[in-house]
Motif scaffolding. Structure first.
Motif, PDB file in Angstrom:
ATOM      1  N   HIS A 120     -15.884 -28.930 -30.720  1.00 22.83           N
ATOM      2  CA  HIS A 120     -15.633 -29.296 -29.458  1.00 22.83           C
ATOM      3  C   HIS A 120     -16.830 -29.931 -28.385  1.00 22.83           C
ATOM      4  CE1 HIS A 120     -12.881 -30.147 -25.912  1.00 22.83           C
ATOM      5  NE2 HIS A 120     -13.934 -29.504 -25.243  1.00 22.83           N
ATOM      6  N   GLY A 121     -16.853 -31.162 -28.007  1.00 23.98           N
ATOM      7  CA  GLY A 121     -17.917 -31.613 -27.288  1.00 23.98           C
ATOM      8  C   GLY A 121     -19.029 -32.020 -28.092  1.00 23.98           C
ATOM      9  N   LYS A 122     -19.224 -31.828 -29.320  1.00 30.20           N
ATOM     10  CA  LYS A 122     -20.143 -32.029 -30.269  1.00 30.20           C
ATOM     11  C   LYS A 122     -20.414 -33.395 -30.983  1.00 30.20           C
ATOM     12  CE  LYS A 122     -21.918 -27.503 -30.132  1.00 30.20           C
ATOM     13  NZ  LYS A 122     -20.806 -26.629 -30.276  1.00 30.20           N
ATOM     14  N   ARG A 123     -21.631 -34.065 -31.399  1.00 32.61           N
ATOM     15  CA  ARG A 123     -21.955 -35.147 -31.811  1.00 32.61           C
ATOM     16  C   ARG A 123     -21.953 -34.946 -33.407  1.00 32.61           C
ATOM     17  NH1 ARG A 123     -27.493 -35.830 -28.819  1.00 32.61           N
ATOM     18  NH2 ARG A 123     -26.872 -33.474 -29.322  1.00 32.61           N
ATOM     19  N   VAL A 124     -20.988 -35.462 -34.146  1.00 31.30           N
ATOM     20  CA  VAL A 124     -20.847 -34.941 -35.597  1.00 31.30           C
ATOM     21  C   VAL A 124     -21.277 -36.227 -36.507  1.00 31.30           C
ATOM     22  CG1 VAL A 124     -19.228 -34.002 -37.335  1.00 31.30           C
ATOM     23  CG2 VAL A 124     -19.056 -33.505 -35.023  1.00 31.30           C
ATOM     24  N   LEU A 176     -18.239 -37.548 -30.356  1.00 32.62           N
ATOM     25  CA  LEU A 176     -18.876 -38.812 -31.281  1.00 32.62           C
ATOM     26  C   LEU A 176     -18.636 -38.256 -32.645  1.00 32.62           C
ATOM     27  CD1 LEU A 176     -19.619 -41.746 -31.634  1.00 32.62           C
ATOM     28  CD2 LEU A 176     -21.948 -40.852 -31.498  1.00 32.62           C
ATOM     29  N   VAL A 177     -17.789 -38.852 -33.774  1.00 35.68           N
ATOM     30  CA  VAL A 177     -17.772 -38.723 -35.092  1.00 35.68           C
ATOM     31  C   VAL A 177     -18.558 -39.948 -35.670  1.00 35.68           C
ATOM     32  CG1 VAL A 177     -16.856 -37.888 -37.369  1.00 35.68           C
ATOM     33  CG2 VAL A 177     -15.898 -37.102 -34.847  1.00 35.68           C
ATOM     34  N   THR A 178     -19.573 -39.722 -36.490  1.00 38.96           N
ATOM     35  CA  THR A 178     -20.120 -40.945 -37.078  1.00 38.96           C
ATOM     36  C   THR A 178     -19.939 -40.848 -38.777  1.00 38.96           C
ATOM     37  OG1 THR A 178     -21.846 -41.120 -35.664  1.00 38.96           O
ATOM     38  CG2 THR A 178     -22.403 -42.160 -37.586  1.00 38.96           C
ATOM     39  N   SER A 179     -19.160 -41.684 -39.412  1.00 39.03           N
ATOM     40  CA  SER A 179     -18.745 -41.281 -40.904  1.00 39.03           C
ATOM     41  C   SER A 179     -19.426 -42.351 -41.506  1.00 39.03           C
ATOM     42  CB  SER A 179     -16.848 -41.637 -40.891  1.00 39.03           C
ATOM     43  OG  SER A 179     -16.409 -40.919 -40.138  1.00 39.03           O
ATOM     44  N   VAL A 180     -20.093 -41.893 -42.706  1.00 40.82           N
ATOM     45  CA  VAL A 180     -21.035 -42.788 -43.659  1.00 40.82           C
ATOM     46  C   VAL A 180     -20.510 -42.703 -44.854  1.00 40.82           C
ATOM     47  CG1 VAL A 180     -23.134 -43.438 -44.397  1.00 40.82           C
ATOM     48  CG2 VAL A 180     -23.120 -42.209 -41.975  1.00 40.82           C
TER      49      VAL A 180
END
Length: 401
Positions: A224-228, A249-253
């Motif tokens: 919760h509330g974290k940058r992932v 924010l979720v950044t998927s690579v």
């Protein structure tokens, strides 16, 4: 009906008596008379003493798999009993609340070595990891129909050579309908109350790795509330769990654009806006270098790489490769942040895997503290006598401040 006898060496006798279900090719098995995959044979020691009943697969490294320590035949009655036991284990012990996708039969862990059955909503997916099951597939299909009445039963075949897996196109159809009606393409299933799209026909995999279900649920409580940052995102199941858990924010690579498009569709079926998050196509090590150059920092970094993969620019294996990934990821991780690492490589045990994490941390001049070490969920049981069955390693570590 009398079954053919096959003599095994003293080491194999000891392994079977200790409960291991595999007969690995050796000087004794090389002397065996010719047989076909699927033949049911009796294994005997050098004195002719009965040891076990096994399923033959003469062209494989694992030339036979133990079905029972008693004389038996894998007929309808025996199959029904084994399958009912597997079904009951899930009903009694697996937490499948708000979940319609899970493993129903886990090979050696359910006394059916080399055979898996997964449940996807109203459909079943059978996979044969031994050609020995091929002649018995119709019987397996009939018993599954009788016990569970699924809408349809599929089989996904796998290339014989493991290294062929890397070159396989996920647009190629590996699934075939064995019984019942065809499934929608894609098919929507549920896991932990979230929706995911799977394909029972195209590709080697369905698009959802069922053994990470509990680990995704664990992630949802941490984000919760974290940058992932989710590396090797595949179809973004961990990313969906993170976004649903309230990550800012979720950044998927991932190296595959088609997987990331699938991932965006998974966001969509959960009413999560993919435009609020990032999807980056590229080799994970190269992407991490670029993110570091841009000064990006994350609260949680997840990496669940394949055991072996090759892209146009790089080659990855769990042994050694994990060290490099950890070393590249730690500069992007906030002090006090979580590094979540996972491997499904059967041949690397937990102790060796933790050494990889240690080497990566030392290389990055950081300190990691493991706060949780998990594996596969209850629907992926394994016998205590079969260490290969405990393949999944999932470590949650804190980067020391």
């Amino acid at each position: 009906m009398q079954q053919e006898k096959r003599t095994i060496g003293p080491e194999t006798v000891r392994m079977i008596e200790l409960g291991h279900p595999w007969i690995i090719a050796d000087s004794y098995t090389k002397k065996w008379p010719a047989g076909k995959a699927g033949d049911v044979v009796e294994l005997a020691d050098g004195n002719g003493r009965f040891i076990a009943t096994a399923l033959l697969d003469p062209d494989d490294r694992i030339v036979a798999r133990v079905l029972s320590r008693e004389r038996m035949r894998p007929d309808r009655t025996w199959l029904s009993r084994r399958l009912q036991t597997a079904i009951q284990l899930r009903r009694s012990h697996a937490d499948l609340a708000d979940t319609s996708a899970y493993r129903l039969v886990n090979g050696e862990g359910d006394g059916l070595p080399g055979l898996t059955v997964d449940c996807y909503g109203e459909y079943l997916m059978v996979q044969l990891y031994s050609a020995g099951w091929r002649p018995h597939l119709k019987a397996v299909t009939r018993v599954l129909q009788e016990l569970l009445h699924p809408a349809g039963i599929y089989e996904k075949s796998r290339p014989q050579k493991t290294r062929e897996l890397e070159a396989v196109s996920d647009t190629k159809s590996y699934g075939r309908l064995l019984a019942g009606a065809p499934a929608p393409q894609p098919l929507q299933v549920q896991e932990n109350g979230l929706n995911f799209l799977v394909s029972l026909e195209q590709g080697l995999n369905t698009g959802l790795f069922l053994d990470q279900r509990k680990n995704r649920r664990d992630l949802m409580a941490r984000v919760h509330g974290k940058r992932v940052l989710n590396l090797f995102a595949y179809t973004a199941a961990f990313s969906v769990a993170a976004a649903a858990g309230g990550a800012s924010l979720v950044t998927s690579v991932d190296a595959s654009s088609s997987y990331l498009e699938w991932g965006k569709a998974n966001f969509g079926v959960n009413r999560l806006n993919p435009k609020r998050h990032e999807f980056i196509i590229g080799d994970c090590l190269n992407v991490m270098q670029e993110l570091a150059r841009q000064g990006k920092v994350y609260d949680i970094i997840i990496m669940d790489p394949p055991s072996f993969s090759t892209t146009a620019r790089s080659r990855f294996t769990t042994r050694g490769g994990t060290t490099d990934l950890v070393a590249a990821a730690l500069p992007l991780l906030q002090s006090g942040g979580l590094l979540i690492t996972s491997s499904n490589h059967q041949k690397i045990d937990v102790a060796d895997y933790l050494k990889e994490l240690r080497r990566g941390a030392l290389q990055a001049e950081s300190e990691l503290r493991v706060i949780s070490l998990a594996g596969q969920p209850e629907d992926f049981p394994y016998p205590v006598t079969f260490p290969e069955g405990r393949y999944l390693k999932y470590a949650v570590s804190v980067k020391a401040e």
